[in-house]
Design a protein around this motif. Structure first.
Motif, PDB file in Angstrom:
ATOM      1  N   TRP A  76       0.828  -1.207   0.000  1.00 44.65           N
ATOM      2  CA  TRP A  76       0.000   0.000   0.000  1.00 44.65           C
ATOM      3  C   TRP A  76       0.863   1.259   0.000  1.00 44.65           C
ATOM      4  O   TRP A  76       0.375   2.366   0.173  1.00 44.65           O
ATOM      5  CB  TRP A  76      -0.944  -0.010   1.206  1.00 44.65           C
ATOM      6  CG  TRP A  76      -0.246   0.065   2.522  1.00 44.65           C
ATOM      7  CD1 TRP A  76       0.000   1.202   3.247  1.00 44.65           C
ATOM      8  CD2 TRP A  76       0.312  -1.018   3.273  1.00 44.65           C
ATOM      9  NE1 TRP A  76       0.688   0.886   4.400  1.00 44.65           N
ATOM     10  CE2 TRP A  76       0.890  -0.474   4.443  1.00 44.65           C
ATOM     11  CE3 TRP A  76       0.390  -2.397   3.091  1.00 44.65           C
ATOM     12  CZ2 TRP A  76       1.525  -1.253   5.398  1.00 44.65           C
ATOM     13  CZ3 TRP A  76       1.028  -3.158   4.049  1.00 44.65           C
ATOM     14  CH2 TRP A  76       1.576  -2.590   5.186  1.00 44.65           C
ATOM     15  N   PHE A  77       2.169   1.094  -0.199  1.00 45.89           N
ATOM     16  CA  PHE A  77       3.111   2.208  -0.212  1.00 45.89           C
ATOM     17  C   PHE A  77       4.171   1.909  -1.258  1.00 45.89           C
ATOM     18  O   PHE A  77       4.291   0.788  -1.740  1.00 45.89           O
ATOM     19  CB  PHE A  77       3.747   2.394   1.173  1.00 45.89           C
ATOM     20  CG  PHE A  77       4.493   1.173   1.645  1.00 45.89           C
ATOM     21  CD1 PHE A  77       5.831   0.986   1.341  1.00 45.89           C
ATOM     22  CD2 PHE A  77       3.838   0.185   2.367  1.00 45.89           C
ATOM     23  CE1 PHE A  77       6.505  -0.156   1.754  1.00 45.89           C
ATOM     24  CE2 PHE A  77       4.506  -0.960   2.784  1.00 45.89           C
ATOM     25  CZ  PHE A  77       5.837  -1.126   2.481  1.00 45.89           C
ATOM     26  N   ASP A  78       4.946   2.921  -1.603  1.00 48.35           N
ATOM     27  CA  ASP A  78       6.026   2.754  -2.577  1.00 48.35           C
ATOM     28  C   ASP A  78       7.311   2.385  -1.824  1.00 48.35           C
ATOM     29  O   ASP A  78       7.862   3.224  -1.107  1.00 48.35           O
ATOM     30  CB  ASP A  78       6.219   4.053  -3.359  1.00 48.35           C
ATOM     31  CG  ASP A  78       7.277   3.939  -4.442  1.00 48.35           C
ATOM     32  OD1 ASP A  78       8.013   2.918  -4.486  1.00 48.35           O
ATOM     33  OD2 ASP A  78       7.386   4.878  -5.253  1.00 48.35           O
ATOM     34  N   PRO A  79       7.792   1.142  -1.990  1.00 47.74           N
ATOM     35  CA  PRO A  79       8.980   0.723  -1.237  1.00 47.74           C
ATOM     36  C   PRO A  79      10.277   1.370  -1.735  1.00 47.74           C
ATOM     37  O   PRO A  79      11.317   1.234  -1.089  1.00 47.74           O
ATOM     38  CB  PRO A  79       9.006  -0.791  -1.438  1.00 47.74           C
ATOM     39  CG  PRO A  79       8.332  -1.001  -2.742  1.00 47.74           C
ATOM     40  CD  PRO A  79       7.270   0.076  -2.826  1.00 47.74           C
ATOM     41  N   TYR A  80      10.228   2.071  -2.859  1.00 43.85           N
ATOM     42  CA  TYR A  80      11.438   2.674  -3.414  1.00 43.85           C
ATOM     43  C   TYR A  80      11.583   4.143  -3.014  1.00 43.85           C
ATOM     44  O   TYR A  80      12.429   4.850  -3.538  1.00 43.85           O
ATOM     45  CB  TYR A  80      11.456   2.515  -4.926  1.00 43.85           C
ATOM     46  CG  TYR A  80      11.375   1.053  -5.319  1.00 43.85           C
ATOM     47  CD1 TYR A  80      12.433   0.192  -5.057  1.00 43.85           C
ATOM     48  CD2 TYR A  80      10.223   0.536  -5.894  1.00 43.85           C
ATOM     49  CE1 TYR A  80      12.347  -1.160  -5.375  1.00 43.85           C
ATOM     50  CE2 TYR A  80      10.140  -0.817  -6.212  1.00 43.85           C
ATOM     51  CZ  TYR A  80      11.201  -1.646  -5.953  1.00 43.85           C
ATOM     52  OH  TYR A  80      11.120  -2.985  -6.251  1.00 43.85           O
ATOM     53  N   THR A  81      10.742   4.586  -2.121  1.00 45.50           N
ATOM     54  CA  THR A  81      10.831   5.947  -1.586  1.00 45.50           C
ATOM     55  C   THR A  81      10.889   5.827  -0.068  1.00 45.50           C
ATOM     56  O   THR A  81      10.894   4.739   0.488  1.00 45.50           O
ATOM     57  CB  THR A  81       9.603   6.771  -1.993  1.00 45.50           C
ATOM     58  OG1 THR A  81       8.456   6.226  -1.335  1.00 45.50           O
ATOM     59  CG2 THR A  81       9.390   6.758  -3.508  1.00 45.50           C
ATOM     60  N   ASP A  82      10.890   6.951   0.587  1.00 46.37           N
ATOM     61  CA  ASP A  82      10.906   6.933   2.047  1.00 46.37           C
ATOM     62  C   ASP A  82       9.572   6.521   2.654  1.00 46.37           C
ATOM     63  O   ASP A  82       9.437   6.504   3.868  1.00 46.37           O
ATOM     64  CB  ASP A  82      11.323   8.306   2.591  1.00 46.37           C
ATOM     65  CG  ASP A  82      12.801   8.578   2.385  1.00 46.37           C
ATOM     66  OD1 ASP A  82      13.555   7.609   2.156  1.00 46.37           O
ATOM     67  OD2 ASP A  82      13.206   9.750   2.461  1.00 46.37           O
ATOM     68  N   GLU A  83       8.588   6.178   1.819  1.00 45.30           N
ATOM     69  CA  GLU A  83       7.292   5.748   2.348  1.00 45.30           C
ATOM     70  C   GLU A  83       7.419   4.493   3.198  1.00 45.30           C
ATOM     71  O   GLU A  83       6.572   4.248   4.046  1.00 45.30           O
ATOM     72  CB  GLU A  83       6.297   5.492   1.215  1.00 45.30           C
ATOM     73  CG  GLU A  83       5.778   6.747   0.562  1.00 45.30           C
ATOM     74  CD  GLU A  83       4.782   6.443  -0.546  1.00 45.30           C
ATOM     75  OE1 GLU A  83       4.009   5.475  -0.434  1.00 45.30           O
ATOM     76  OE2 GLU A  83       4.790   7.187  -1.533  1.00 45.30           O
ATOM     77  N   ASP A  84       8.444   3.694   2.976  1.00 46.57           N
ATOM     78  CA  ASP A  84       8.587   2.484   3.797  1.00 46.57           C
ATOM     79  C   ASP A  84       9.207   2.790   5.152  1.00 46.57           C
ATOM     80  O   ASP A  84       9.248   1.933   6.024  1.00 46.57           O
ATOM     81  CB  ASP A  84       9.354   1.380   3.062  1.00 46.57           C
ATOM     82  CG  ASP A  84      10.849   1.593   3.007  1.00 46.57           C
ATOM     83  OD1 ASP A  84      11.296   2.757   3.039  1.00 46.57           O
ATOM     84  OD2 ASP A  84      11.581   0.592   2.928  1.00 46.57           O
ATOM     85  N   LEU A  85       9.670   4.008   5.357  1.00 51.39           N
ATOM     86  CA  LEU A  85      10.239   4.403   6.651  1.00 51.39           C
ATOM     87  C   LEU A  85       9.273   5.230   7.492  1.00 51.39           C
ATOM     88  O   LEU A  85       9.577   5.566   8.631  1.00 51.39           O
ATOM     89  CB  LEU A  85      11.520   5.216   6.438  1.00 51.39           C
ATOM     90  CG  LEU A  85      12.766   4.402   6.149  1.00 51.39           C
ATOM     91  CD1 LEU A  85      13.871   5.286   5.617  1.00 51.39           C
ATOM     92  CD2 LEU A  85      13.223   3.650   7.384  1.00 51.39           C
ATOM     93  N   SER A  86       8.131   5.562   6.924  1.00 55.62           N
ATOM     94  CA  SER A  86       7.176   6.390   7.663  1.00 55.62           C
ATOM     95  C   SER A  86       5.851   5.646   7.797  1.00 55.62           C
ATOM     96  O   SER A  86       5.540   4.750   7.027  1.00 55.62           O
ATOM     97  CB  SER A  86       6.969   7.728   6.947  1.00 55.62           C
ATOM     98  OG  SER A  86       6.403   7.508   5.666  1.00 55.62           O
TER      99      SER A  86
END
Length: 172
Positions: A76-86
């Motif tokens: 449900w998020f883009d793992p290639y951006t910082d979305e996986d850290l937030s």
């Protein structure tokens, strides 16, 4: 002195046990905290405890599952951006912890059925990697973030240590 069969086990079992020790420490560090504490930004960049768990789940899926031809659940998020850290406001603590559990299970399935010399290729990187290399890399990655989590947990409520104590510490 602790006795543990992994001290003399086969290479893959030793590597997998090491990864599991760090994975378990990550989850242990979340125990007893409320949502505000888990989501509290602890660095100027906004890093928080729950975000690091989401990141670890994402990279486990990428390195172990995607690299070796497994199927990754729809993200449900883009793992290639910082979305996986937030962690977004619509994401629950349980959702992130369950996501980490599913990523671990999918990774464990790949580790179990493939020999250490199995070659794979991450879909975001133009390199061939062995399962052995990925195991070592993920031990490093998980240990690194477990250390971050350890420091953040101490800042939240003073809890320290890298594992749940089963016996009282020495008082000598």
């Amino acid at each position: 002195m602790k006795t543990d069969d992994t001290y003399t086990a086969a290479e893959k079992d030793i590597l997998h046990a090491s990864l599991n020790r760090h994975r378990d420490a990550v989850l242990w560090k979340l125990e007893g905290l409320d949502d505000e504490q888990l989501r509290r930004p602890m660095t100027p960049s906004g890093t928080n405890l729950l975000g690091l768990v989401k990141h670890l789940a994402s990279v486990e899926y990428g390195w172990f599952v995607s690299s070796f031809g497994g199927e990754i659940e729809p993200l449900w998020f883009d793992p290639y951006t910082d979305e996986d850290l937030s962690v977004g406001p619509g994401e629950t603590t349980q959702q992130i912890i369950d996501f980490y559990g599913r990523a671990r299970a999918a990774s464990d399935a790949m580790i179990t059925v493939r020999p250490l010399d199995t070659l794979g290729r991450p879909d975001w990187w133009d390199q061939t990697v062995s399962l052995r290399w990925v195991l070592v890399h993920m031990i490093e990655e998980t240990a690194r973030h477990a250390g971050h989590i350890d420091i953040m947990r101490e800042l939240v409520d003073g809890t320290t240590g890298d594992h749940r104590r089963t016996t009282p510490p020495d008082t000598d």
